[in-house]
Design a protein around this motif. Structure first.
Motif, PDB file in Angstrom:
ATOM      1  N   GLY A  80       5.878  -7.346   6.702  1.00 52.24           N
ATOM      2  CA  GLY A  80       5.029  -6.393   7.413  1.00 52.24           C
ATOM      3  C   GLY A  80       4.641  -5.219   6.541  1.00 52.24           C
ATOM      4  O   GLY A  80       4.493  -4.090   7.036  1.00 52.24           O
ATOM      5  N   ILE A  81       4.482  -5.458   5.276  1.00 48.49           N
ATOM      6  CA  ILE A  81       4.346  -4.353   4.327  1.00 48.49           C
ATOM      7  C   ILE A  81       3.075  -3.532   4.572  1.00 48.49           C
ATOM      8  O   ILE A  81       3.029  -2.339   4.278  1.00 48.49           O
ATOM      9  CB  ILE A  81       4.385  -4.895   2.875  1.00 48.49           C
ATOM     10  N   ASP A  82       2.065  -4.155   5.177  1.00 45.02           N
ATOM     11  CA  ASP A  82       0.817  -3.436   5.425  1.00 45.02           C
ATOM     12  C   ASP A  82       1.013  -2.293   6.415  1.00 45.02           C
ATOM     13  O   ASP A  82       0.270  -1.318   6.402  1.00 45.02           O
ATOM     14  CB  ASP A  82      -0.248  -4.402   5.969  1.00 45.02           C
ATOM     15  N   ARG A  83       1.996  -2.430   7.259  1.00 42.21           N
ATOM     16  CA  ARG A  83       2.192  -1.412   8.286  1.00 42.21           C
ATOM     17  C   ARG A  83       3.086  -0.267   7.805  1.00 42.21           C
ATOM     18  O   ARG A  83       3.323   0.673   8.523  1.00 42.21           O
ATOM     19  CB  ARG A  83       2.804  -2.050   9.542  1.00 42.21           C
ATOM     20  N   LEU A  84       3.656  -0.405   6.587  1.00 45.93           N
ATOM     21  CA  LEU A  84       4.600   0.622   6.108  1.00 45.93           C
ATOM     22  C   LEU A  84       3.856   1.760   5.424  1.00 45.93           C
ATOM     23  O   LEU A  84       2.808   1.539   4.812  1.00 45.93           O
ATOM     24  CB  LEU A  84       5.583   0.019   5.110  1.00 45.93           C
ATOM     25  N   PRO A  85       4.423   2.977   5.510  1.00 47.43           N
ATOM     26  CA  PRO A  85       3.849   4.073   4.721  1.00 47.43           C
ATOM     27  C   PRO A  85       3.961   3.752   3.236  1.00 47.43           C
ATOM     28  O   PRO A  85       4.912   3.073   2.809  1.00 47.43           O
ATOM     29  CB  PRO A  85       4.697   5.294   5.094  1.00 47.43           C
ATOM     30  N   ALA A  86       3.022   4.256   2.458  1.00 46.63           N
ATOM     31  CA  ALA A  86       2.917   3.850   1.056  1.00 46.63           C
ATOM     32  C   ALA A  86       4.219   3.992   0.249  1.00 46.63           C
ATOM     33  O   ALA A  86       4.586   3.052  -0.457  1.00 46.63           O
ATOM     34  CB  ALA A  86       1.782   4.622   0.389  1.00 46.63           C
ATOM     35  N   PRO A  87       4.927   5.117   0.327  1.00 46.33           N
ATOM     36  CA  PRO A  87       6.142   5.222  -0.512  1.00 46.33           C
ATOM     37  C   PRO A  87       7.185   4.168  -0.155  1.00 46.33           C
ATOM     38  O   PRO A  87       7.788   3.558  -1.031  1.00 46.33           O
ATOM     39  CB  PRO A  87       6.657   6.633  -0.203  1.00 46.33           C
ATOM     40  N   LEU A  88       7.372   3.927   1.172  1.00 45.67           N
ATOM     41  CA  LEU A  88       8.362   2.928   1.582  1.00 45.67           C
ATOM     42  C   LEU A  88       7.897   1.535   1.168  1.00 45.67           C
ATOM     43  O   LEU A  88       8.694   0.700   0.742  1.00 45.67           O
ATOM     44  CB  LEU A  88       8.572   2.999   3.107  1.00 45.67           C
ATOM     45  N   ALA A  89       6.606   1.288   1.248  1.00 48.26           N
ATOM     46  CA  ALA A  89       6.069  -0.005   0.822  1.00 48.26           C
ATOM     47  C   ALA A  89       6.389  -0.238  -0.657  1.00 48.26           C
ATOM     48  O   ALA A  89       6.772  -1.346  -1.058  1.00 48.26           O
ATOM     49  CB  ALA A  89       4.566  -0.056   1.062  1.00 48.26           C
ATOM     50  N   THR A  90       6.243   0.809  -1.456  1.00 47.84           N
ATOM     51  CA  THR A  90       6.569   0.680  -2.878  1.00 47.84           C
ATOM     52  C   THR A  90       8.053   0.369  -3.065  1.00 47.84           C
ATOM     53  O   THR A  90       8.424  -0.477  -3.889  1.00 47.84           O
ATOM     54  CB  THR A  90       6.217   1.984  -3.619  1.00 47.84           C
ATOM     55  N   THR A  91       8.883   1.039  -2.287  1.00 47.91           N
ATOM     56  CA  THR A  91      10.318   0.766  -2.373  1.00 47.91           C
ATOM     57  C   THR A  91      10.618  -0.685  -2.022  1.00 47.91           C
ATOM     58  O   THR A  91      11.411  -1.348  -2.698  1.00 47.91           O
ATOM     59  CB  THR A  91      11.089   1.720  -1.434  1.00 47.91           C
ATOM     60  N   VAL A  92       9.973  -1.187  -0.971  1.00 48.98           N
ATOM     61  CA  VAL A  92      10.194  -2.581  -0.570  1.00 48.98           C
ATOM     62  C   VAL A  92       9.762  -3.510  -1.707  1.00 48.98           C
ATOM     63  O   VAL A  92      10.484  -4.446  -2.071  1.00 48.98           O
ATOM     64  CB  VAL A  92       9.421  -2.914   0.732  1.00 48.98           C
ATOM     65  N   ARG A  93       8.590  -3.224  -2.305  1.00 48.54           N
ATOM     66  CA  ARG A  93       8.133  -4.063  -3.421  1.00 48.54           C
ATOM     67  C   ARG A  93       9.147  -4.070  -4.553  1.00 48.54           C
ATOM     68  O   ARG A  93       9.484  -5.113  -5.117  1.00 48.54           O
ATOM     69  CB  ARG A  93       6.797  -3.539  -3.953  1.00 48.54           C
ATOM     70  N   THR A  94       9.673  -2.871  -4.879  1.00 52.77           N
ATOM     71  CA  THR A  94      10.655  -2.765  -5.955  1.00 52.77           C
ATOM     72  C   THR A  94      11.915  -3.552  -5.615  1.00 52.77           C
ATOM     73  O   THR A  94      12.457  -4.275  -6.453  1.00 52.77           O
ATOM     74  CB  THR A  94      11.022  -1.287  -6.184  1.00 52.77           C
TER      75      THR A  94
END
Lengths: 468, 571
Positions: free
Chosen positions: A248-262
């Protein structure tokens, strides 16, 4: 009648201490071999420059002596010996010799005094200077415009393909996790490690090394002793959370999305605004998974008050880069990585010659430490620990359930258990010895498994003693 | 698991963590998760994972510190001086190198063997009265654990904080067991405390206590021992009796005389040995009377003048046995010569000049002895000279150093010669060994060098270096002399280093020399020189003085003194 001590007096910083040099050794054997070469005999034509270069010829078993050069600013090493160790014993021995001379009243062997470098050393040193100049140029050029991107369209397509693969992997992993929960964790104990290895391999195929690593750790939990079902459920749930985060990465705020990607295993971009500061090197330690050695270096910025983590990786047999001397302050520019709750940063090429030790970073109580970890989890729920400095804590043998140690506030009320993995390390005994039953300042990683001490300052001393 | 040591924060959720764990452990097919978890309408496993993730994060975010266990007693203050910075660096180097394989024989390269220098460093640091840096204590205790010979010095250097630290790590138990657990001994004037510890203490504490009291007041120690003597176990009696060796005097005689009737044979033998070291004791007189009947002088003698006649005893009666004479010889020895040796050994040497025609000891050892008794008689005199610490007799028995060992008087074995040397004054010892080496080379010098004071005196050092030089010119390999080389590295006066520089060059290969030997010798001399330089640096760092200082005049034996604690290293 000491040797000329130009390094001490001039613009360049201090010479390193023995401990700091030994900390650069890739392994125990090199440390010993280096110490043996630090004394005498084999060295000739040794010298150092005001700019932090040290060189010398070391007589080995062959006819021709080895040529050893070190640029302490990197630090970077070059030696004509065939060793695959990095730095090799010759570099370590020469650094020890150089370090020892700084204050030793006696000229032990050779005079590592100031002077112009011989040709063979200058060749390499000059090359380094040139390369670092070029790098700067390139960095400037890149900063000047993203025109450096050769094929932005192709890169985008590649990224999309990889994201799709990871999504496939995450969905498959979700399936495995629900199967696990449906059949019960008790069954996981019997199925053993093989099932997890296979799943981890699938995640590698899906180009999600972060997921693969977590799966492998799950596999080790059933054999980790009492209380494993609780730990397995915790880690499975957090892995599930990561899967869901990715899906659900599209729904995450950008900084948290980056953390998830990392966390999933995509390279994290180092694109934060650079921080120039005087960084105290708090700790440096390596961990190995058998293939890759990961080096973690904790830094504390004097002016910015930031704590930063520099990671280095080395393939088997090679010591990871960079290596920084623990306890010294370096002037450098760090570029933080993106992502919520991330402390990772890249070390800029320009590292100035280390300066004398400063005081420990400001710290707090044990309560403040767990609170800091707790609030960091809000940014990155997958954090296992958070760097903290404890002031005025006393190492206490745990009278309760035997064997464990704690770090207790000086008032004797609250305490953090020392993480089980740290209990078997020699650093623990250094910590206890330095405290002598009294309060000390300790830097370390505080997390749900307890506190891992990494550096200690005894009362009234500014000397950083590393515990790794 | 730390989940319990770090208490869980207040939970707002209605479902308890335990219910989730139970459900997960058994499987959601068998145990459906609680209703509020299922309320989300998800599949049971997914709903369970969601709830568990929430719980886990809430637990971790809400962690509280644990309650602190009882704080440890602070380590006692150590008022010794802090090490100078360079010395502190040196110590970490010496300790870092400690587990490296020690090179014995073979090729050892040109770099100094740091492990071998640690004992010297520790002795010097203790003499200067330095305090061990706290951070080095673990490595110091580990080093002492592995090497018995290091223990006394390492533990003295580690000091009270080292002992404090050792209590927490089972690996370092040895530190608490050693006699230097002295921190806990009561003042020896505090007679109540002394008596209480003596009656209730552990064996090691009691041995240490007895030694402490004995050092201050020999009679008080004997009295203390007397209070419990009959009830002690035999092996303990033996150890306690042994502690009387320190400060042995005629006042101890009655106690020892009584111990001659002890139930244990070992106790009896030790008592007899101690009594025979007291030339005025009744036992010594009884032994003298027995020995005198066995050895006499024929003034007319044979063609070479007066001759010593030996008539060994024909029996070992009960009185002799009570006086410590062992009746049964080791296999391969005749019992009469066995008895004779023991009688002569235990008799005061002072009886012989009178008994043998008024000759001096120097003359007596040159007198011919009838019927091949020479070796037996001289060997017994050697043992007597060592036991009674009689330098004049020792000197006479050693003979002039230049005389070949085979041709000299009795002391044939090197071990015996080393023991005899030990009774001579330090300077005389060194010059005797120097002359011995000058005459006979190094092949038999190792043990003799071991009893010489460190650093070696000028003449002794030069004799060793000259002999090494000769051995090199002789074309042999340096590892034939690795023992002496190693000793020289540790014991030669560092001030000699400049004179040795010339030997580090690789000489041209001489005719008939072993191939490559020259290179190896140059390597060995390089190591010798660099070790000497290193020792000079070590000492001046410890002295905190700028520049190399004159070597200090301490005279510790080359081989570390017998460890106080003789328990084997446990590994």
């Amino acid at each position: 009648m000491g040797p000329p001590n130009v390094l001490d007096m001039d613009n360049a910083g201090v010479r390193w201490t023995t401990e700091q040099v030994l900390a650069l050794a890739p392994d125990d054997a090199s440390r010993k071999a280096g110490a043996r070469l630090s004394a005498a005999g084999p060295w000739s034509d040794a010298g150092s420059s005001g700019e932090g270069a040290v060189w010398g010829l070391c007589k080995g078993s062959g006819k021709k002596p080895y040529q050893t050069v070190i640029d302490t600013k990197g630090p970077a090493y070059r030696c004509s010996c065939p060793s695959r160790k990095f730095p090799c014993k010759h570099a370590l021995g020469l650094l020890l010799l150089w370090a020892g001379e700084g204050t030793s009243a006696v000229r032990t062997v050779v005079d590592v005094g100031d002077g112009p470098a011989p040709d063979w050393a200058e060749e390499w040193l000059g090359g380094r200077r040139k390369r670092s100049g070029e790098q700067e140029e390139r960095a400037k050029a890149e900063a000047g415009g993203a025109a450096g991107q050769a094929d932005p369209e192709g890169a985008r397509r590649r990224a999309e393909r990889r994201a799709a693969r990871i999504t496939g992997g995450a969905q498959e992993l979700e399936q495995r996790l629900t199967d696990l929960l449906r059949g019960g964790l008790a069954a996981a104990e019997q199925s053993g490690y093989g099932l997890w290895e296979e799943t981890a391999a699938r995640m590698v195929d899906a180009q999600a090394p972060g997921l693969a690593g977590r799966v492998r750790e799950l596999g080790a939990i059933p054999g980790s002793g009492a209380g494993w079902p609780v730990r397995l459920l915790e880690e499975s749930a957090l892995l599930h959370l990561l899967d869901q985060g990715w899906l659900g990465i599209d729904r995450l705020p950008a900084p948290l999305a980056t953390t998830v990607r990392t966390r999933v295993g995509l390279p994290s971009p180092a694109d934060g605004p650079p921080v120039k500061d005087h960084w105290l090197v708090l700790a440096q330690y390596d961990t190995s998974d058998g293939k890759i050695t990961t080096r973690r270096i904790w830094l504390y910025g004097r002016e910015s008050g930031r704590t930063a983590l520099v990671l280095g990786f080395g393939a088997a047999g090679r010591s990871p880069q960079p290596a920084l001397p623990v306890g010294l302050v370096i002037e450098a520019e760090l570029t933080p990585h993106a992502g919520a709750g991330q402390l990772r940063a890249d070390l800029g090429a320009e590292v100035d010659v280390p300066e004398p030790t400063g005081t420990p970073p400001p710290g707090g109580t044990t309560t403040a430490a767990v609170e800091a970890y707790g609030s960091a989890l809000r940014e990155d729920p997958w954090l296992d620990s958070w760097p903290v400095t404890l002031t005025g804590v006393i190492p206490v043998p745990d009278g309760g359930d035997g064997g464990g140690w704690q770090l207790a506030d000086a008032d004797g009320k609250s305490a953090l258990p020392i993480a089980p993995a740290a209990l078997s390390r020699p650093g623990l005994w250094k910590l206890v010895a330095l405290s002598g039953g009294g309060p000390v300042t300790v830097f370390g990683e505080c997390g749900h498994r307890g506190f891992t001490p990494l550096a200690v300052w005894s009362a009234g001393s500014s000397e950083t003693v590393q515990l790794t | 698991m730390t989940g319990t040591t770090l208490p869980v924060g207040a939970s707002a959720a209605t479902t308890s963590w335990e219910e989730l764990v139970t459900s997960a452990l058994l499987g959601t097919d068998r145990r459906t998760p609680p209703a509020d978890v299922m309320a989300s309408g998800q599949d049971a496993p997914v709903a369970l994972l969601d709830a568990a993730a929430l719980h886990t994060l809430r637990r971790r975010a809400g962690l509280l510190p644990a309650r602190a266990a009882a704080l440890p007693e602070p380590a006692p203050e150590d008022h010794r001086r802090e090490l100078p910075e360079p010395a502190r660096r040196r110590l970490s180097q010496l300790l870092a190198d400690r587990s490296a394989p020690a090179g014995t024989g073979g090729r050892r390269g040109t770099t100094p063997d740091l492990t071998e220098l640690l004992p010297q460093w520790l002795t010097a640091a203790n003499d200067h009265g330095y305090r061990a840096p706290a951070a080095s204590l673990p490595a110091l205790l580990d080093a002492a654990r592995g090497r018995n010979d290091l223990r006394p010095h390492a533990l003295a250097f580690a000091g009270p904080r080292g002992l404090w630290l050792a209590r927490f790590n089972p690996d370092w138990k040895f530190a608490l067991r050693g006699a230097s657990g002295g921190a806990v001994l009561p003042g020896v004037q505090d007679s109540d405390a002394v008596r209480q510890l003596w009656e209730q203490g552990l064996f090691a504490e009691r041995v240490a206590l007895l030694a402490a009291v004995r050092a201050r007041d020999a009679n008080a120690a004997r009295a203390l021992l007397g209070t419990t003597w009959p009830t002690e176990r035999a092996e303990d009696r033996l150890m306690f009796l042994d502690s009387l060796r320190a400060g042995l005097s005629d006042l101890d005689e009655p106690f020892l005389e009584e111990a001659l009737s002890d139930r244990s044979r070992n106790v009896r033998a030790t008592a007899a040995e101690l009594l025979s070291a007291l030339p005025n004791s009744a036992l010594a007189a009884r032994m003298a009377a027995r020995a005198a009947t066995c050895v006499s002088l024929d003034r007319a003698g044979g063609p070479t003048g007066p001759t010593v006649i030996v008539e060994a005893p024909h029996e070992c009666d009960a009185d002799m046995q009570r006086d410590g004479v062992s009746p049964t010889p080791p296999s391969g020895r005749g019992e009469r010569s066995w008895w004779l040796g023991q009688l002569v050994e235990a008799s005061p040497l002072s009886i012989w000049p009178e008994r043998l025609g008024g000759h001096t000891p120097e003359e007596i050892v040159t007198l011919p002895v009838l019927d091949d008794w020479t070796d037996e008689l001289h060997a017994a005199w050697c043992r007597a000279a060592v036991r009674q610490r009689d330098a004049r007799w020792a000197r006479a028995l050693l003979g002039p150093p230049a005389v070949s060992p085979a041709a000299g008087p009795g002391a044939s074995s090197l071990a015996e010669r080393a023991k005899l040397l030990g009774t001579l004054p330090v300077a005389e010892r060194a010059s005797w060994v120097a002359e011995f080496i000058a005459a006979h080379g190094l092949s038999e010098a190792f043990q003799l060098l071991g009893v010489c004071a460190v650093p070696w005196s000028g003449p002794l050092g030069r004799a060793v270096v000259d002999a090494l030089d000769i051995a090199r010119d002789g074309g042999s390999y340096p590892w034939s002399f690795s023992g002496v080389m190693g000793l020289a590295e540790r014991c030669l006066d560092p001030a000699e280093a400049p004179h040795l520089e010339i030997l580090t060059a690789t000489p041209d290969e001489a005719e008939g020399a072993s191939p490559g030997a020259g290179g190896y010798w140059s390597e060995a001399f390089q190591r010798l020189v660099s070790t000497l330089r290193l020792r000079a640096a070590m000492m001046s760092e410890l002295a905190g003085a700028p520049g190399p200082q004159a070597p200090d005049e301490r005279s510790s034996p080359a081989q570390a003194p017998a460890p106080v604690d003789t328990t084997p290293a446990e590994d």
